[in-house]
Each structure stands twice: as structure tokens, then as C-alpha cells.
Design a protein around this motif. Structure first.
Motif, PDB file in Angstrom:
ATOM      1  N   SER A   6       0.828  -1.207   0.000  1.00 55.59           N
ATOM      2  CA  SER A   6       0.000   0.000   0.000  1.00 55.59           C
ATOM      3  C   SER A   6       0.863   1.258   0.000  1.00 55.59           C
ATOM      4  O   SER A   6       2.027   1.247   0.412  1.00 55.59           O
ATOM      5  CB  SER A   6      -0.939   0.011   1.200  1.00 55.59           C
ATOM      6  OG  SER A   6      -0.208   0.031   2.402  1.00 55.59           O
ATOM      7  N   ARG A   7       0.284   2.320  -0.487  1.00 55.70           N
ATOM      8  CA  ARG A   7       0.946   3.620  -0.547  1.00 55.70           C
ATOM      9  C   ARG A   7      -0.032   4.700  -0.108  1.00 55.70           C
ATOM     10  O   ARG A   7      -1.229   4.575  -0.289  1.00 55.70           O
ATOM     11  CB  ARG A   7       1.363   3.970  -1.979  1.00 55.70           C
ATOM     12  CG  ARG A   7       2.331   3.042  -2.642  1.00 55.70           C
ATOM     13  CD  ARG A   7       3.756   3.356  -2.206  1.00 55.70           C
ATOM     14  NE  ARG A   7       4.744   2.651  -2.987  1.00 55.70           N
ATOM     15  CZ  ARG A   7       5.045   1.367  -2.862  1.00 55.70           C
ATOM     16  NH1 ARG A   7       4.385   0.637  -2.020  1.00 55.70           N
ATOM     17  NH2 ARG A   7       5.984   0.821  -3.593  1.00 55.70           N
ATOM     18  N   ASN A   8       0.502   5.758   0.426  1.00 55.06           N
ATOM     19  CA  ASN A   8      -0.273   6.971   0.656  1.00 55.06           C
ATOM     20  C   ASN A   8       0.105   7.938  -0.452  1.00 55.06           C
ATOM     21  O   ASN A   8       1.289   8.205  -0.667  1.00 55.06           O
ATOM     22  CB  ASN A   8       0.049   7.592   2.023  1.00 55.06           C
ATOM     23  CG  ASN A   8      -0.497   6.778   3.159  1.00 55.06           C
ATOM     24  OD1 ASN A   8      -1.603   6.268   3.091  1.00 55.06           O
ATOM     25  ND2 ASN A   8       0.287   6.636   4.210  1.00 55.06           N
ATOM     26  N   VAL A   9      -0.885   8.429  -1.152  1.00 52.84           N
ATOM     27  CA  VAL A   9      -0.645   9.359  -2.247  1.00 52.84           C
ATOM     28  C   VAL A   9      -1.100  10.737  -1.787  1.00 52.84           C
ATOM     29  O   VAL A   9      -2.268  10.929  -1.439  1.00 52.84           O
ATOM     30  CB  VAL A   9      -1.420   8.945  -3.517  1.00 52.84           C
ATOM     31  CG1 VAL A   9      -1.188   9.939  -4.633  1.00 52.84           C
ATOM     32  CG2 VAL A   9      -1.010   7.539  -3.954  1.00 52.84           C
ATOM     33  N   GLU A  51      -8.804  14.495 -10.395  1.00 58.52           N
ATOM     34  CA  GLU A  51      -7.889  15.589 -10.721  1.00 58.52           C
ATOM     35  C   GLU A  51      -6.432  15.228 -10.421  1.00 58.52           C
ATOM     36  O   GLU A  51      -5.515  15.861 -10.926  1.00 58.52           O
ATOM     37  CB  GLU A  51      -8.271  16.859  -9.957  1.00 58.52           C
ATOM     38  CG  GLU A  51      -9.592  17.458 -10.368  1.00 58.52           C
ATOM     39  CD  GLU A  51      -9.512  18.191 -11.696  1.00 58.52           C
ATOM     40  OE1 GLU A  51      -8.421  18.585 -12.119  1.00 58.52           O
ATOM     41  OE2 GLU A  51     -10.576  18.352 -12.320  1.00 58.52           O
ATOM     42  N   ASN A  52      -6.225  14.215  -9.587  1.00 61.23           N
ATOM     43  CA  ASN A  52      -4.886  13.773  -9.225  1.00 61.23           C
ATOM     44  C   ASN A  52      -4.561  12.415  -9.844  1.00 61.23           C
ATOM     45  O   ASN A  52      -3.709  11.678  -9.349  1.00 61.23           O
ATOM     46  CB  ASN A  52      -4.758  13.693  -7.696  1.00 61.23           C
ATOM     47  CG  ASN A  52      -4.595  15.043  -7.062  1.00 61.23           C
ATOM     48  OD1 ASN A  52      -3.485  15.530  -6.905  1.00 61.23           O
ATOM     49  ND2 ASN A  52      -5.704  15.677  -6.697  1.00 61.23           N
ATOM     50  N   SER A  53      -5.210  12.100 -10.940  1.00 60.13           N
ATOM     51  CA  SER A  53      -5.055  10.771 -11.545  1.00 60.13           C
ATOM     52  C   SER A  53      -3.607  10.466 -11.927  1.00 60.13           C
ATOM     53  O   SER A  53      -3.171   9.314 -11.854  1.00 60.13           O
ATOM     54  CB  SER A  53      -5.975  10.616 -12.756  1.00 60.13           C
ATOM     55  OG  SER A  53      -5.646  11.567 -13.747  1.00 60.13           O
ATOM     56  N   GLU A  54      -2.844  11.478 -12.305  1.00 58.91           N
ATOM     57  CA  GLU A  54      -1.448  11.241 -12.662  1.00 58.91           C
ATOM     58  C   GLU A  54      -0.651  10.775 -11.443  1.00 58.91           C
ATOM     59  O   GLU A  54       0.137   9.828 -11.528  1.00 58.91           O
ATOM     60  CB  GLU A  54      -0.821  12.502 -13.247  1.00 58.91           C
ATOM     61  CG  GLU A  54       0.572  12.282 -13.781  1.00 58.91           C
ATOM     62  CD  GLU A  54       1.139  13.507 -14.477  1.00 58.91           C
ATOM     63  OE1 GLU A  54       2.374  13.634 -14.493  1.00 58.91           O
ATOM     64  OE2 GLU A  54       0.363  14.340 -14.991  1.00 58.91           O
ATOM     65  N   ARG A  55      -0.865  11.417 -10.309  1.00 54.31           N
ATOM     66  CA  ARG A  55      -0.175  11.018  -9.075  1.00 54.31           C
ATOM     67  C   ARG A  55      -0.580   9.600  -8.672  1.00 54.31           C
ATOM     68  O   ARG A  55       0.253   8.802  -8.248  1.00 54.31           O
ATOM     69  CB  ARG A  55      -0.512  11.965  -7.930  1.00 54.31           C
ATOM     70  CG  ARG A  55       0.095  13.327  -8.049  1.00 54.31           C
ATOM     71  CD  ARG A  55      -0.418  14.226  -6.927  1.00 54.31           C
ATOM     72  NE  ARG A  55       0.137  15.553  -7.041  1.00 54.31           N
ATOM     73  CZ  ARG A  55       0.798  16.159  -6.063  1.00 54.31           C
ATOM     74  NH1 ARG A  55       0.953  15.570  -4.908  1.00 54.31           N
ATOM     75  NH2 ARG A  55       1.284  17.361  -6.243  1.00 54.31           N
ATOM     76  N   VAL A  56      -1.876   9.311  -8.793  1.00 52.31           N
ATOM     77  CA  VAL A  56      -2.380   7.988  -8.438  1.00 52.31           C
ATOM     78  C   VAL A  56      -1.780   6.941  -9.380  1.00 52.31           C
ATOM     79  O   VAL A  56      -1.372   5.864  -8.946  1.00 52.31           O
ATOM     80  CB  VAL A  56      -3.927   7.956  -8.476  1.00 52.31           C
ATOM     81  CG1 VAL A  56      -4.447   6.547  -8.283  1.00 52.31           C
ATOM     82  CG2 VAL A  56      -4.506   8.901  -7.424  1.00 52.31           C
ATOM     83  N   GLN A  57      -1.689   7.256 -10.667  1.00 46.43           N
ATOM     84  CA  GLN A  57      -1.122   6.324 -11.644  1.00 46.43           C
ATOM     85  C   GLN A  57       0.352   6.055 -11.372  1.00 46.43           C
ATOM     86  O   GLN A  57       0.820   4.920 -11.480  1.00 46.43           O
ATOM     87  CB  GLN A  57      -1.301   6.851 -13.074  1.00 46.43           C
ATOM     88  CG  GLN A  57      -0.870   5.864 -14.137  1.00 46.43           C
ATOM     89  CD  GLN A  57      -1.662   4.575 -14.101  1.00 46.43           C
ATOM     90  OE1 GLN A  57      -2.890   4.601 -14.073  1.00 46.43           O
ATOM     91  NE2 GLN A  57      -0.985   3.447 -14.077  1.00 46.43           N
ATOM     92  N   ILE A  58       1.084   7.072 -11.005  1.00 52.80           N
ATOM     93  CA  ILE A  58       2.509   6.902 -10.683  1.00 52.80           C
ATOM     94  C   ILE A  58       2.668   5.947  -9.498  1.00 52.80           C
ATOM     95  O   ILE A  58       3.495   5.026  -9.531  1.00 52.80           O
ATOM     96  CB  ILE A  58       3.190   8.262 -10.406  1.00 52.80           C
ATOM     97  CG1 ILE A  58       3.316   9.045 -11.707  1.00 52.80           C
ATOM     98  CG2 ILE A  58       4.551   8.075  -9.742  1.00 52.80           C
ATOM     99  CD1 ILE A  58       3.714  10.502 -11.519  1.00 52.80           C
ATOM    100  N   ALA A  59       1.869   6.137  -8.458  1.00 52.96           N
ATOM    101  CA  ALA A  59       1.928   5.250  -7.288  1.00 52.96           C
ATOM    102  C   ALA A  59       1.534   3.829  -7.673  1.00 52.96           C
ATOM    103  O   ALA A  59       2.165   2.857  -7.235  1.00 52.96           O
ATOM    104  CB  ALA A  59       1.021   5.768  -6.183  1.00 52.96           C
TER     105      ALA A  59
END
Length: 83
Positions: A6-9, A51-59
Motif C-alpha cells: 500500500s501507498r499513501n498518495v 484531478e490527481n489521476s497522474e499522481r495515483v497512476q505513478i503510485a
């Protein structure tokens, strides 16, 4: 193999890129509205995540790469004596 991937984004405000939000803890996360501490914008959880889909995708990609690496390592150990 590791059990917890798991990660915290850290999500960012779509308006000002602030990452500090106020919200009502008594409301389920998916139903919450989040108010940016910096600019005051109120955003629904689903919109904030979208709106933060890029950050979520990176994680997500980081997790995938880590799982694949660990799985290959485990397979290598399992078949070490077979040649």
C-alpha cells in the motif's frame, strides 16, 4: 514475498496545488468534501482523486513494478536448484 504494497498518495488541490485539506471525519471518505487549507476550494472526493489521476497512476505503477520484482525474486529462489 512482501504482504503490504500500500501507498499513501498526497493529493493536491486542482486550483493551487496545496496538499493540506480539512474535512469531516464522521463522513465516509468517498462521500466527503475536502476544503483546501490554502485557497479554500471545496472539492468532492471523487473529483479530487480524478484531478490527481497522474499522481495515483505513478503510485500504482510503482506498486506494480515492486510486485513484479518481488515475484521474480521469489520464482528465482523457488527454482534455484532446477537446471
Amino acid at each position: 514475498m512482501k504482504q503490504d504494497y500500500s501507498r499513501n498518495v498526497a493529493l493536491a488541490c486542482p486550483t493551487c496545488a496545496g496538499d493540506q485539506f480539512e474535512f469531516d471525519e464522521d463522513i465516509e471518505p468517498d462521500a466527503r468534501n475536502y476544503q483546501c487549507v490554502d485557497c479554500g476550494r471545496v472539492t468532492a472526493h471523487t473529483v479530487l482523486v480524478a484531478e490527481n489521476s497522474e499522481r495515483v497512476q505513478i503510485a500504482s505503477d510503482e506498486i506494480k513494478n515492486e510486485v513484479v520484482k518481488d515475484f521474480k525474486k521469489q520464482l528465482s529462489k523457488a527454482f534455484r536448484g532446477f537446471k
